[in-house]
Structure formats: structure tokens, C-alpha cells
Design a protein around this motif. Structure first.
Motif, PDB file in Angstrom:
ATOM      1  N   HIS A   1      -5.198  14.707  13.584  1.00  0.00           N
ATOM      2  CA  HIS A   1      -6.427  15.336  14.084  1.00  0.00           C
ATOM      3  C   HIS A   1      -6.064  16.557  14.925  1.00  0.00           C
ATOM      4  O   HIS A   1      -5.296  16.449  15.884  1.00  0.00           O
ATOM      5  N   ARG A   2      -6.628  17.702  14.552  1.00  0.00           N
ATOM      6  CA  ARG A   2      -6.349  18.944  15.277  1.00  0.00           C
ATOM      7  C   ARG A   2      -7.675  19.506  15.790  1.00  0.00           C
ATOM      8  O   ARG A   2      -8.690  19.461  15.097  1.00  0.00           O
ATOM      9  N   PHE A   3      -7.646  20.047  17.014  1.00  0.00           N
ATOM     10  CA  PHE A   3      -8.906  20.364  17.680  1.00  0.00           C
ATOM     11  C   PHE A   3      -8.714  21.450  18.726  1.00  0.00           C
ATOM     12  O   PHE A   3      -7.589  21.727  19.165  1.00  0.00           O
ATOM     13  N   GLU A   4      -9.828  22.033  19.123  1.00  0.00           N
ATOM     14  CA  GLU A   4      -9.853  23.000  20.214  1.00  0.00           C
ATOM     15  C   GLU A   4     -10.253  22.274  21.483  1.00  0.00           C
ATOM     16  O   GLU A   4     -11.310  21.639  21.536  1.00  0.00           O
TER      17      GLU A   4
ATOM     18  N   SER B   1      -7.196  28.274  13.862  1.00  0.00           N
ATOM     19  CA  SER B   1      -8.251  27.255  13.793  1.00  0.00           C
ATOM     20  C   SER B   1      -7.633  25.917  13.417  1.00  0.00           C
ATOM     21  O   SER B   1      -6.596  25.873  12.739  1.00  0.00           O
ATOM     22  N   PRO B   2      -8.248  24.799  13.834  1.00  0.00           N
ATOM     23  CA  PRO B   2      -7.712  23.480  13.475  1.00  0.00           C
ATOM     24  C   PRO B   2      -7.623  23.263  11.967  1.00  0.00           C
ATOM     25  O   PRO B   2      -6.635  22.693  11.465  1.00  0.00           O
TER      26      PRO B   2
ATOM     27  N   ALA C   1     -12.803  21.276  15.114  1.00  0.00           N
ATOM     28  CA  ALA C   1     -11.848  20.186  14.902  1.00  0.00           C
ATOM     29  C   ALA C   1     -11.755  19.910  13.408  1.00  0.00           C
ATOM     30  O   ALA C   1     -12.661  20.234  12.631  1.00  0.00           O
ATOM     31  N   ALA C   2     -10.649  19.294  13.008  1.00  0.00           N
ATOM     32  CA  ALA C   2     -10.436  18.945  11.601  1.00  0.00           C
ATOM     33  C   ALA C   2      -9.488  17.759  11.531  1.00  0.00           C
ATOM     34  O   ALA C   2      -8.692  17.528  12.456  1.00  0.00           O
TER      35      ALA C   2
END
Length: 260
Positions: A212-215, A155-156, A188-189
Motif C-alpha cells: 500500500h502506497r499513499f500520500e 504518485s502512489p 493512495a493505491a
């Protein structure tokens, strides 16, 4: 024989009766002639009307050509960086081709993803332990940088928690925010922080970082990280990140150009 004279309102004698009967016969003859004339006139008029009506109905009507539909087109970007136009019923204003902000250009990276970066920035890359290589676009003076890579974790937010454990070891590290995005269609996170040193940077000054990390649309997880100087505020890093994310399309996917 006496008869009653209706015109005179009196009874007439034999002489008058004879004259009265003669008058009646003459009137009957005249009325018959008038009726025959009227019948002839009506017949002629009726025949003329019938001929006119038949001729009018038989007249061909002009044929109207159907108006040709004018389809508009929407522009989409495929995984190879090419754009294609497809018919659309939307208005031209809604389907006009999007363009990045002034000073930015859309890039189709050799790792397969699409994004938008400032024009003229230099690209470098190095291998990653997972997925595609870590790709970096850097300004000419080296003070600003955009980083794109694939994420290992499930997960992010879990990925950012693991990354923060390493970031906390940096000199001058100060967390601004570490949170999951709420209301997003995909997970996202974001981890925003300041640090006096950053891995991969030789220049010594306080940096502002937004990680920023995301699907993405392919179901995989990616990171886009914006680096810059903290001295000039956070707006330029936020714009760098937002523009890159808005135009991001993962490898082997076809994504429409952003609208609005």
C-alpha cells in the motif's frame, strides 16, 4: 317648618323636626369620630407595612458560586513519541486514549515515523536511494514481515506500476489487485499479489503480499507492505497492514492518536 322623615317616609312637624335635626347632628358627630378612628388605623397599618418592606428589601441575598467547568483531555502523540493532554470540550468517551489491538505496540521508529507493529518483532533497516531508510519489522519465525519506506515517484499509483514491473519477474507471481483508492482524502493505491519467491526472503513458500502506497500528512509519499504466508489466508496480512496504517505518522509531524 315641616320636614320629610326619610326613615319613616312621612312629613314631620316642628317638634319632630327639632328631634330629627338633633338626631342628624348626633349621627354626624359619630360618623366623624368613626372616620377619624379609621384614618388613624389605616395610617398605623401603612407605617408598619412601609417599615417591613424597607427592612425586607435591605436584607442581603446569598451569593451563589459559579460552577467550575471540568475540562476533559484528548491525548495526542508528537513526533518524538511522547503523548500530551490538552483541554477539550468533548465527552470523555470521545476523547479516551486509543490503544492498538491486543498483541500490537506503538513504536516511534528511529527514522522518525510512528506506527504500530506486533509486540516482540525484530527491527532491521538498510539504506535507501531516496528519503529515509527501508525499515523492516519481522516475526521471530521469519514468516511474516512489515516494511516501511519512502516513495520516489510523483504518485502512489505510478510508484506501484513501476514496482509491479519488477514483481512480475518473481516465480509464481499472481496479481490479485492493482488499483487506486477511491474516495480517499489523500492519494493512495494498493498492489496485492501472491508469489513463490520474494526479494529478501530465503524461505521457499507461497507468500501473500499487500503493498500500500499513499500520500501522508506531510505531503510526502510512503509505502507500507505486509508479507505473510498465503496458506493461512489473507486476513492476517490485512490486519497487519491496517493497524500499521492507522497508527502511521510521518517524520517531523505531530499526529493525534487514532479514534474509534
Amino acid at each position: 317648618m315641616r320636614v320629610f322623615d326619610a326613615d319613616r317616609q312621612e312629613w314631620a312637624g316642628d317638634e319632630r323636626e327639632t328631634r330629627f335635626n338633633g338626631d342628624q347632628q348626633m349621627q354626624a358627630v359619630e360618623q366623624g369620630q368613626m372616620l377619624r378612628r379609621a384614618a388613624v388605623v389605616l395610617a398605623v397599618v401603612g407605617l408598619c407595612f412601609l417599615i417591613w418592606a424597607l427592612g425586607w428589601k435591605g436584607e442581603p441575598q446569598p451569593v451563589k458560586e459559579p460552577a467550575a467547568a471540568q475540562p476533559t483531555a484528548t491525548e495526542s502523540w508528537d513526533g518524538d513519541g511522547e503523548s500530551s493532554a490538552e483541554p477539550s470540550a468533548e465527552s470523555p468517551a470521545a476523547t479516551s486514549a486509543a490503544t492498538p489491538p491486543p498483541g500490537y505496540e506503538v513504536v516511534q521508529d528511529s527514522e522518525g515515523f510512528r506506527s504500530a507493529v506486533p509486540s516482540g518483532w525484530e527491527r532491521t533497516s538498510h539504506p535507501s536511494q531516496y528519503g529515509m531508510a527501508v525499515v523492516e519489522y519481522r516475526s521471530s519465525d521469519g514468516s511474516r514481515r512489515l516494511q516501511v519506506f519512502a516513495v520516489m515517484e510523483t504518485s502512489p499509483y505510478a510508484s506501484l506500476q513501476a514496482a509491479q514491473l519488477e514483481s512480475r519477474k518473481l516465480n509464481g507471481y499472481e496479481v490479485i489487485t492493482l488499483e487506486e483508492s477511491s474516495g480517499a482524502a489523500r492519494k493512495a493505491a494498493t498492489h496485492e499479489y501472491r508469489a513463490d519467491e520474494v526479494a529478501g526472503e530465503s524461505q521457499s513458500f507461497t507468500r501473500h503480499v499487500i503493498d500500500h502506497r499513499f500520500e501522508a500528512e506531510d505531503g510526502q509519499r510512503y509505502a507500507v507492505v505486509a508479507y505473510g504466508s498465503d496458506a493461512d489466508g489473507s486476513d492476517d496480512e490485512q490486519e497487519l497492514l491496517d493497524t500499521a496504517l492507522r497508527w502511521f505518522c510521518p517524520p517531523r509531524k505531530q499526529c493525534a492518536a487514532p479514534t474509534g
